[in-house]
Structure formats: structure tokens, C-alpha cells
Enzyme design. Structure first.
Site, PDB file in Angstrom:
ATOM      1  N   ASP A 128       0.089 -48.280   0.774  1.00 43.34           N
ATOM      2  CA  ASP A 128       0.838 -48.156   2.014  1.00 43.34           C
ATOM      3  C   ASP A 128       1.797 -49.323   2.226  1.00 43.34           C
ATOM      4  O   ASP A 128       1.405 -50.492   2.094  1.00 43.34           O
ATOM      5  CB  ASP A 128      -0.159 -48.079   3.179  1.00 43.34           C
ATOM      6  CG  ASP A 128       0.511 -47.944   4.524  1.00 43.34           C
ATOM      7  OD1 ASP A 128       1.140 -46.896   4.762  1.00 43.34           O
ATOM      8  OD2 ASP A 128       0.405 -48.885   5.338  1.00 43.34           O
TER       9      ASP A 128
ATOM     10  N   GLU B 115       4.399 -46.915  -1.579  1.00 39.53           N
ATOM     11  CA  GLU B 115       5.276 -46.598  -0.451  1.00 39.53           C
ATOM     12  C   GLU B 115       6.045 -47.882  -0.158  1.00 39.53           C
ATOM     13  O   GLU B 115       5.551 -48.784   0.517  1.00 39.53           O
ATOM     14  CB  GLU B 115       4.491 -46.157   0.795  1.00 39.53           C
ATOM     15  CG  GLU B 115       5.426 -45.744   1.922  1.00 39.53           C
ATOM     16  CD  GLU B 115       4.766 -45.727   3.283  1.00 39.53           C
ATOM     17  OE1 GLU B 115       5.210 -44.947   4.151  1.00 39.53           O
ATOM     18  OE2 GLU B 115       3.825 -46.495   3.511  1.00 39.53           O
TER      19      GLU B 115
END
Length: 579
Positions: A255, A292
Site C-alpha cells: 500500500d 501501489e
């Protein structure tokens, strides 16, 4: 790198290793039967101790300088993140003959365990694996499983990063889920959060400086390069090893890695990807690492850079969504033109360093010409794109079937790695809303106010978003599997299956970019993507458009019923094959 928290030694004893520099005393307090295991510090700030093997289920606390806390490296929190830690002995998933899934072959499916089924558990989700296998999925991406406050959460507020969230089930359930997925030919990838800890239940600060002040959306960042960072870095690298090796996941989606700050000689992200590759090589299987990053930086996937297999690329989503819906706020502020869609399909990055970014206020991105298609993960919906909308609404119920199916056809016909968001494949209409289950009232109030202010800033002043803390918000976000009984939903599912089968065959959207020829006509807003075997025609216009296929091509599928006049219907997609 050595174990942290509770672990079992080679001679079968229970041992503890806790990073707590500058502390004066540290002990393990056993709950039942009561007992104390004193730990001794070494020169690097680690505290060590051992005892006869503790049986699984043993509850314990760590007492540091007279205060009692859960173990930062706890493997299970059966009474929640504020309760005692528990000794568990997890067995890695074992799938004889399993060698994993290559990035070039990935068809990703993102799911949130709590809302994927009515029960919201691993065991219940396991029963859906045959369905996902038949759909053509090759890799399942689970939103974060690390223990978070309360029962329900997206998972990005995790605080016990080694602990499977108790509401999802046991480690035996997780092992069974991974092994069953492998039996259906699917890898299982875990979403991990290494950029911050959640706002409630994070007790790492009582032991060591795990965080540092930095400008992030969540407050403090992880201390990968400040004082005593050696213990923090080892904690996260051991966490990587734990989930990949001790549990048996097939890789990570990491993330918001652009908000992981590190000026040490070897960046922590490079250490993570290198460790994952070593584990994969040692075990003879593919271990996929997806970032990401969202800054369109080709360095993320280069061998000279962080070494990820792929990175999330939101530009195709933003370009297609903005063009089809007319929305140009929030994430879509840089998009909206037909040319953006063409560039996204041809080049990968729309924001490639040549355009001023209206969100971040600088020239964002790099040229993606040197990257391959399998280095980009693309989608038309994901948990963020849906969940961070005022009503958590999906594309299909808000903007109609034609636009939604045109969007997914563009994604699958592109030379990139496609990702589906749970439920979109059959036309799910339930929202995916933001929800939490914090216990701290000021925090609950702050989240409510923050969501309202966020949407007011976006032009929805006076409109109340669904209450994030209400259980009804969570329940409303669960998939409605009964929709599969309807003929319209079955038709959507059949189309998805056909598109995915074509993608897997290499006929549609092969991941080598030079094998997909993109052509666009700004006058008609029709884009074609030609491969050796297929010709995909996408009408981004609200009007019917004339289109005559080249000689030798025959219809294969269409997202909108053919018109009697032979024109390409508004927002229709055709896929044709050589006759």
C-alpha cells in the site's frame, strides 16, 4: 534477520525477542497460569528470554518499565488489539507441485473478506473459490488481514502486523483457503501496509521509535531511517518473511509505497522485494510483488530501482472513467479528454512528466516507454475508486451497463495486467462504503467529521456521507450473491468470462505492448486495439458511429446488442476475430 516476538527455538523451547532500546526492564507476563519470564537486553536494544515450550492458546503480555502491553509482533489477538497476545503455531500452506503464477499471466481479483460473503470469514470465502476459478481469475488479492480495532474495517488501520484479524478466522482457515486457491490454479496475494500504523491500538511506541513525524494522510510515518531504525527495519522485513514463508502467501500488494520514506543506502522497499525473490527462488515458486506507488515512476519496477514485478497504474481508470462519466473532480482532475484514453491505452502513463498535475501541483510521472505491459496493473474499479466516493457507488448502477462494460473491455483489451473489484463481474449494485469499528469516541467523531469535510471540499457541502461507524454501513457493503439468479446478471458474468478467457489465451491484450496496436479517431471517438488474433473496437461517443471492420474479421462478442443499421452503438465495444 532473526525472529521477533514469540518463536520456537531449534531445541523446541519458547523464546521471545523484543526490540526496546533505552528501556530499563522487560518481562513476559503469562496470563494462565500466571507467570513471569524475565528478558535480558543486548547491546543493540533487543531483549531476549526463553522458557519451556508454551502450548498454543497461551495468553501473555509484555511488561516494559512496569507497564503492560500486547506484543508488537503478536501473531493473534483473540480479545482484540487492546487485549493479551496469544501463542499460535501456524503451519505454512502446502501445495505439492505449486509453482505460482507469473505476472504475465495474472488476472487479479481484489476482495475484502468482511464483505465478500454474508459471514465475512475465510471459511466462507473458500466456498467461492470454484466460482472464481471458473471466472478465470489467476490471482486473488486480499485486502489487509492484520489485526485492527473492532470487528470491521477495510484493513488499512492495522496495528498488529503479524496477527491475522480474529474475526476472519484462524490460521488453519487461512492455510485451507490458500491451499484451496492453489488447487484451483489461483495465487493468493496479501495487501500489506508498511507506511503507517492505524490510529487506535498501536503500542509500538511504548517499546521503540517505530514512527517518525512526516507529512502523510495518516500522521506519523514509519521510522525506516531515523534513530534506532535497525530494529524497525528488521521488524518489517521479518513481517515480509513471515507472511510469505511461514504462512505461504504468493506475494504482496504494498500500500502507498510512495509514502514510505527512507534515505538509508539500501531502500527498505528494495530490501523487501529482494527478500521476496530469495524466498521464491528457494521454494521454487513465483512470489509476486506489486507496488501501489501512484507517482507513475518507472523506477518502481526497474531492476536498478525497487525491483517490483508491477505497479498499480490508475491512469487508465481515471482516463476512461472521467471520459465516460464527465466527472473531473478528486482523482479525475487531470483527466476528461478522449486523448487521455488513447494515451493511457498506448503509453501506460498519461501523467508522464510532461503535464502539470492538478492534484499534487507538480509535473508528475515518467515516460513508460521502457516498461512492459505486465509492469502495469490496471482496473476500472477498485476499493479506493469506489469506497472513497460519497455513496460508495459502483460504475454500473450509477452510469449504466453500456459504459461499465465498455470500461472493462478497454481494461482487458489493453496490454496491461487487469484487476477486477469483487462483484463487478456480475453487475453488483451494492456500494462499497468506508466503515470502521473504533472504540475511542473522539476518534469515531473525528472520522465522521473528516469524511464529511472531505466531501464538502469536493462540492457536496451539506450532504451527509453514510456513518462510517454504523454497522449498517458495513452491512450495506456486502455483496448480494442472489443477483446471480437474474438473467441480466448472468449475461454480464458470461461476458466477463469470455473476455477473461480471451485475455488468458493471449488473443486479447497480450502483455507485450508491441503486440497491441492502438489507433484512435478523435472525430468519431472510436479506438481500435489490434492484435494478431483480435480486433477490439471501442466507441467512447454518445452517438452511433459508422465502423466497417477490415476484410477477414468476424464478430466474436459485443457489449451492446447490434443495431439494425449496422452502426456501432453509443458506448459499445466489439471484439472481432480473424475469419
Amino acid at each position: 534477520m532473526a525472529a521477533v516476538g514469540h518463536h520456537t527455538t531449534a531445541d523446541g523451547r519458547s523464546a521471545f525477542r523484543v526490540f526496546a532500546p533505552l528501556k530499563n526492564s522487560l518481562s513476559v507476563l503469562l496470563a494462565e497460569p500466571p507467570g513471569r519470564i524475565p528478558l535480558t537486553a543486548d547491546a543493540l536494544g533487543y531483549w531476549h528470554g526463553s522458557t519451556d515450550r508454551l502450548p498454543p492458546g497461551t495468553l501473555y503480555w509484555l511488561e516494559v518499565d512496569g507497564q503492560r502491553f500486547p506484543d508488537p509482533a503478536s501473531h493473534y489477538q483473540p480479545q482484540g488489539v487492546h487485549g493479551p497476545s496469544m501463542v499460535v503455531e501456524a503451519t505454512p500452506a502446502h501445495s505439492p507441485g505449486w509453482t505460482g503464477v507469473k505476472m504475465e499471466d495474472a488476472i487479479l481479483y481484489e476482495l475484502h473478506l468482511g464483505t465478500f460473503t454474508p459471514e465475512g470469514t475465510l471459511a466462507a470465502a473458500q466456498h467461492k473459490l470454484p466460482y472464481l476459478g471458473e471466472l478465470g481469475i489467476t490471482a486473488i488479492e486480499l485486502l489487509p488481514l492484520a489485526a485492527f480495532p473492532g470487528e470491521r474495517n477495510w484493513g488499512y488501520d492495522g496495528v498488529c502486523l503479524f496477527a491475522l484479524h480474529a474475526a476472519y478466522g484462524s490460521y488453519a482457515d487461512l492455510k485451507a483457503f490458500i491451499e484451496a486457491a492453489h488447487a484451483h490454479g489461483m495465487a493468493v496475494i496479501l495487501d500489506v501496509v508498511y507506511n503507517h500504523f492505524g490510529p487506535e491500538g498501536n503500542y509500538t511506541g511504548a517499546f521503540a521509535p517505530y514512527t517518525k513525524s512526516a507529512a502523510t494522510p495518516w500522521g506519523a510515518a514509519i521510522n525506516f531511517d531515523g534513530e534506532y531504525n535497525h530494529g524497525v527495519r528488521e521488524f518489517f522485513l521479518e513481517n515480509t518473511r513471515y507472511w510469505l514463508e511461514d504462512i505461504g502467501f504468493d506475494g504482496f500488494r504494498m500500500d502507498a509505497v510512495s509514502l514510505i520514506f527512507d534515505v538509508m543506502p539500501v531502500h527498505i522497499l528494495r530490501e523487501c522485494t529482494a527478500l521476496a525473490r530469495r524466498i521464491g527462488q528457494a521454494q521454487g515458486r513465483e512470489v509476486l510483488m506489486i507496488a501501489e506507488h501512484l507517482r507513475n515512476n518507472r523506477f518502481v519496477t526497474s531492476e536498478q530501482g525497487f525491483g517490483y514485478h508491477a505497479q498499480w497504474n490508475d491512469d487508465l481508470n481515471h482516463a476512461v472513467f472521467a471520459r465516460l462519466t464527465g466527472e473531473t473532480g478528486r482523482h479525475y482532475a487531470n483527466f476528461g479528454s478522449f486523448a487521455d484514453v488513447e494515451k493511457a491505452l498506448r503509453d501506460g502513463f498519461v501523467l508522464d512528466g510532461t503535464r502539470f498535475d492538478q492534484v499534487y501541483k507538480y509535473f508528475l510521472g515518467t515516460d513508460a516507454a521502457s516498461t512492459q505491459g505486465f509492469e502495469h496493473v490496471v482496473h476500472i474499479q477498485d476499493h479506493d475508486q469506489v469506497g472513497n466516493r460519497l455513496r460508495g457507488d459502483r460504475m454500473l448502477p450509477t452510469y449504466g451497463r453500456a459504459k461499465a462494460l465498455l470500461g472493462i473491455t478497454a481494461v482487458l483489451a489493453s496490454p496491461f495486467v487487469p484487476m477486477l473489484f469483487m462483484g463487478e463481474e456480475y453487475g453488483e449494485t451494492a456500494p462499497f462504503l468506508f466503515f470502521e469499528d473504533f472504540s475511542d469516541q473522539p476518534l469515531i467523531d473525528g472520522v465522521r467529521a473528516g469524511r464529511k469535510a472531505d466531501f464538502a471540499f469536493d462540492g457536496a457541502d451539506g450532504v451527509e456521507p453514510p456513518d462510517p461507524h454504523a454497522r449498517s454501513t458495513f452491512e450495506a457493503s456486502k455483496l448480494q450473491w442472489a443477483l446471480l439468479d437474474a438473467p441480466d446478471n448472468q449475461a454480464i458474468l458470461a461476458l466477463y468470462r469470455q473476455l477473461i478467457a480471451l485475455k488468458r489465451s493471449g488473443w486479447l491484450g497480450p502483455r507485450q505492448r508491441d503486440q497491441v496496436q492502438v489507433r484512435a479517431d478523435p472525430a468519431t471517438e472510436v479506438i481500435t486495439l489490434a492484435t494478431r488474433h483480435t480486433l477490439t473496437v471501442l466507441n467512447f461517443s454518445a452517438s452511433p458511429q459508422p465502423y466497417t471492420p477490415p476484410a477477414g474479421w468476424q464478430p466474436l462478442l459485443a457489449t451492446v446488442e447490434a443495431r439494425a443499421d449496422g452502426l456501432l452503438a453509443p458506448f459499445a465495444a466489439w471484439v472481432q476475430q480473424r475469419g
